[in-house]
Motif scaffolding. Structure first.
Motif, mmCIF file in Angstrom:
data_model
loop_
_atom_site.group_PDB
_atom_site.id
_atom_site.type_symbol
_atom_site.label_atom_id
_atom_site.label_comp_id
_atom_site.label_asym_id
_atom_site.label_seq_id
_atom_site.Cartn_x
_atom_site.Cartn_y
_atom_site.Cartn_z
ATOM 1 N N GLU A 97 0.832 -1.207 0.000
ATOM 2 C CA GLU A 97 0.000 0.000 0.000
ATOM 3 C C GLU A 97 0.870 1.261 0.000
ATOM 4 O O GLU A 97 0.566 2.231 -0.704
ATOM 5 C CB GLU A 97 -0.928 -0.003 1.215
ATOM 6 C CG GLU A 97 -2.116 -0.927 1.078
ATOM 7 C CD GLU A 97 -3.161 -0.668 2.154
ATOM 8 O OE1 GLU A 97 -2.768 -0.248 3.265
ATOM 9 O OE2 GLU A 97 -4.352 -0.884 1.880
ATOM 10 N N ARG A 104 1.491 6.955 -6.745
ATOM 11 C CA ARG A 104 0.453 7.960 -7.018
ATOM 12 C C ARG A 104 1.035 9.367 -6.886
ATOM 13 O O ARG A 104 0.771 10.237 -7.736
ATOM 14 C CB ARG A 104 -0.729 7.779 -6.066
ATOM 15 C CG ARG A 104 -1.750 8.907 -6.183
ATOM 16 C CD ARG A 104 -3.014 8.652 -5.386
ATOM 17 N NE ARG A 104 -3.840 9.849 -5.333
ATOM 18 C CZ ARG A 104 -4.560 10.320 -6.352
ATOM 19 N NH1 ARG A 104 -4.544 9.696 -7.501
ATOM 20 N NH2 ARG A 104 -5.288 11.413 -6.216
ATOM 21 N N ARG A 142 -6.047 -3.630 -8.116
ATOM 22 C CA ARG A 142 -6.646 -2.998 -6.938
ATOM 23 C C ARG A 142 -7.897 -2.207 -7.310
ATOM 24 O O ARG A 142 -8.851 -2.129 -6.533
ATOM 25 C CB ARG A 142 -5.636 -2.097 -6.231
ATOM 26 C CG ARG A 142 -6.111 -1.685 -4.832
ATOM 27 C CD ARG A 142 -5.056 -1.012 -4.019
ATOM 28 N NE ARG A 142 -4.728 0.332 -4.512
ATOM 29 C CZ ARG A 142 -3.971 1.204 -3.846
ATOM 30 N NH1 ARG A 142 -3.450 0.863 -2.670
ATOM 31 N NH2 ARG A 142 -3.713 2.396 -4.344
ATOM 32 N N SER A 146 -11.440 -2.725 -5.562
ATOM 33 C CA SER A 146 -12.121 -1.592 -4.923
ATOM 34 C C SER A 146 -13.519 -1.406 -5.489
ATOM 35 O O SER A 146 -14.479 -1.149 -4.745
ATOM 36 C CB SER A 146 -11.311 -0.311 -5.120
ATOM 37 O OG SER A 146 -10.060 -0.388 -4.464
ATOM 38 N N ARG A 151 -16.114 0.756 -3.570
ATOM 39 C CA ARG A 151 -15.265 1.945 -3.420
ATOM 40 C C ARG A 151 -14.883 2.454 -4.818
ATOM 41 O O ARG A 151 -13.735 2.349 -5.250
ATOM 42 C CB ARG A 151 -14.027 1.606 -2.600
ATOM 43 C CG ARG A 151 -14.354 1.078 -1.197
ATOM 44 C CD ARG A 151 -13.106 0.824 -0.373
ATOM 45 N NE ARG A 151 -12.197 -0.111 -1.019
ATOM 46 C CZ ARG A 151 -12.310 -1.427 -0.979
ATOM 47 N NH1 ARG A 151 -13.317 -1.997 -0.319
ATOM 48 N NH2 ARG A 151 -11.441 -2.203 -1.593
ATOM 49 N N GLU A 153 -14.690 5.481 -6.130
ATOM 50 C CA GLU A 153 -13.741 6.592 -6.231
ATOM 51 C C GLU A 153 -12.297 6.096 -6.099
ATOM 52 O O GLU A 153 -11.403 6.575 -6.806
ATOM 53 C CB GLU A 153 -14.048 7.636 -5.165
ATOM 54 C CG GLU A 153 -15.356 8.393 -5.413
ATOM 55 C CD GLU A 153 -15.551 9.519 -4.419
ATOM 56 O OE1 GLU A 153 -14.669 9.691 -3.539
ATOM 57 O OE2 GLU A 153 -16.569 10.223 -4.515
ATOM 58 N N ASP A 154 -12.077 5.143 -5.196
ATOM 59 C CA ASP A 154 -10.739 4.570 -5.050
ATOM 60 C C ASP A 154 -10.337 3.845 -6.333
ATOM 61 O O ASP A 154 -9.174 3.929 -6.772
ATOM 62 C CB ASP A 154 -10.693 3.585 -3.880
ATOM 63 C CG ASP A 154 -10.812 4.289 -2.532
ATOM 64 O OD1 ASP A 154 -10.603 5.518 -2.487
ATOM 65 O OD2 ASP A 154 -11.124 3.608 -1.537
ATOM 66 N N ARG A 157 -9.474 6.300 -8.998
ATOM 67 C CA ARG A 157 -8.227 6.993 -8.642
ATOM 68 C C ARG A 157 -7.025 6.145 -9.064
ATOM 69 O O ARG A 157 -6.040 6.662 -9.603
ATOM 70 C CB ARG A 157 -8.195 7.269 -7.148
ATOM 71 C CG ARG A 157 -7.000 8.128 -6.715
ATOM 72 C CD ARG A 157 -7.015 8.407 -5.233
ATOM 73 N NE ARG A 157 -8.204 9.160 -4.852
ATOM 74 C CZ ARG A 157 -9.180 8.680 -4.076
ATOM 75 N NH1 ARG A 157 -9.093 7.429 -3.610
ATOM 76 N NH2 ARG A 157 -10.214 9.425 -3.777
ATOM 77 N N ASP A 158 -7.111 4.834 -8.835
ATOM 78 C CA ASP A 158 -6.009 3.954 -9.237
ATOM 79 C C ASP A 158 -5.872 3.901 -10.760
ATOM 80 O O ASP A 158 -4.755 3.867 -11.289
ATOM 81 C CB ASP A 158 -6.227 2.540 -8.685
ATOM 82 C CG ASP A 158 -5.787 2.404 -7.236
ATOM 83 O OD1 ASP A 158 -4.982 3.238 -6.771
ATOM 84 O OD2 ASP A 158 -6.250 1.464 -6.557
#
Length: 262
Positions: A97, A104, A142, A146, A151, A153-154, A157-158
Motif C-alpha cells: 500500500e 500515485r 486494486r 475496490s 469503493r 472513487e478509489d 483513482r487507481d
C-alpha cells in the motif's frame, strides 16, 4: 565515386536534420535534467529500485513475492474468478500500500527523467520500463477489487494513477518506451471497461476521469519515437560502416542466433 557521392548526400541530409533540431545520435536521446521536486522518477525509484550501471536480477514489488505477482496476473485475466479475496489481501499489505501511494504521488509530478546512459547506445539499460508495466497491473487489480467492494472513487483513482504513469513511461520518446506506455494504457482500459460495465459513475468522478483521459495523446509520442529511431539506425550504420572493429559488439548484442544469421 559512389561512396563519395552518396556520402556527401548523406552528410547533407544529416546536416539538414541537425539544423531542424532532430536527434541524430544516442547521446541526443538524453532528456534535460528535471528539478527533484518536479521529477516523478525520484519517487518511482523508491519503489522500482532499478540500476542503470549494470544488469541486476529482477527486483520484486515491495511486500510481494513472485507468486503474488503471478496471482495478480491470473486475476487480471479472470477478474470474476475466485482470486479476488486473495488479491485484495496481498494488495492490502502495508509495504505494498505504501509503495502504491508513492507511485500515485509520483504520477502527479510534471516530468519523469530516469538516469539512463543513452550514450551507451544499444548497451543502454532500460529496466524501469518493466517496472512501469508491473505497477500498472497492480493498480488495475486494486481498482477492480475496490470497485467490487463499492469503493468506486478509489478504483477510478487507481486507474487515473496508472494512466498518468503511462505518460511518464513514454516520456523518453523511444519506441520501446512508447509501446510500454501503450501497454499500460491497455491494461488500465481493460480494468476500466469492466468497472464501467458494472457500475454507474457519479458526475464528479466522471469529470475527473474524463479530464485524465483527454490528456492521453497516442499520436505525438509515437511519431516522436519513430523519428528518434533514427539514432539507433545511425548508431548501427556507424558501427558497421565507419567502425568495423565494433562488429563483434553487434554480434554480441544479437546473441548466438544473430551471429549465426550474420
Amino acid at each position: 565515386y559512389l561512396n563519395i557521392r552518396w556520402g556527401r548526400q548523406l552528410e547533407a541530409e544529416l546536416a539538414k536534420l541537425k539544423a531542424e533540431g532532430k536527434p541524430l545520435a544516442w547521446k541526443d536521446l538524453k532528456q534535460p535534467p528535471a528539478p527533484e521536486r518536479e521529477n516523478a522518477a525520484t519517487l518511482y525509484q523508491e519503489v522500482f529500485r532499478v540500476r542503470f550501471e549494470q544488469p541486476v536480477g529482477d527486483a520484486l514489488f515491495p511486500g510481494l513475492s513472485g507468486d503474488d505477482l503471478t496471482t495478480v496476473d491470473r486475476f487480471l485475466k479472470e477478474p470474476d474468478g475466485n482470486l479476488r479475496e486473495q488479491v485484495a489481501s496481498l494488495l492490502g499489505r502495508p509495504k505494498t500500500e505504501a509503495a502504491l501511494a508513492t507511485l500515485r504521488r509520483g504520477s502527479l509530478r510534471p516530468r519523469c527523467v530516469f538516469p539512463v546512459h543513452w550514450e551507451d547506445g544499444f548497451a543502454a539499460l532500460l529496466p524501469h520500463y518493466a517496472r512501469f508495466r508491473q505497477a500498472a497491473k497492480l493498480l488495475a487489480a486494486r481498482a477492480l477489487v475496490s470497485a467490487e467492494g463499492g469503493r468506486l472513487e478509489d478504483a477510478l483513482r487507481d486507474c487515473q494513477t496508472a494512466l498518468r504513469m503511462s505518460r511518464h513511461a513514454a516520456a523518453d520518446r523511444v519506441l520501446i518506451s512508447v509501446l510500454g506506455g501503450n501497454a499500460m494504457q491497455s491494461i488500465t482500459f481493460d480494468a476500466l471497461r469492466t468497472i464501467l460495465d458494472q457500475t454507474a459513475v457519479p458526475p464528479d468522478a466522471a469529470g475527473e476521469l474524463d479530464s485524465c483521459l483527454r490528456q492521453i495523446d497516442l499520436e505525438t509520442p509515437f511519431a516522436a519515437a519513430v523519428d528518434r529511431e533514427r539514432c539507433a539506425v545511425n548508431g548501427l550504420f556507424s558501427m558497421v560502416a565507419g567502425r568495423s572493429g565494433h562488429l563483434e559488439t553487434i554480434l554480441g548484442l544479437a546473441g548466438d542466433t544473430g551471429a549465426s544469421t550474420v
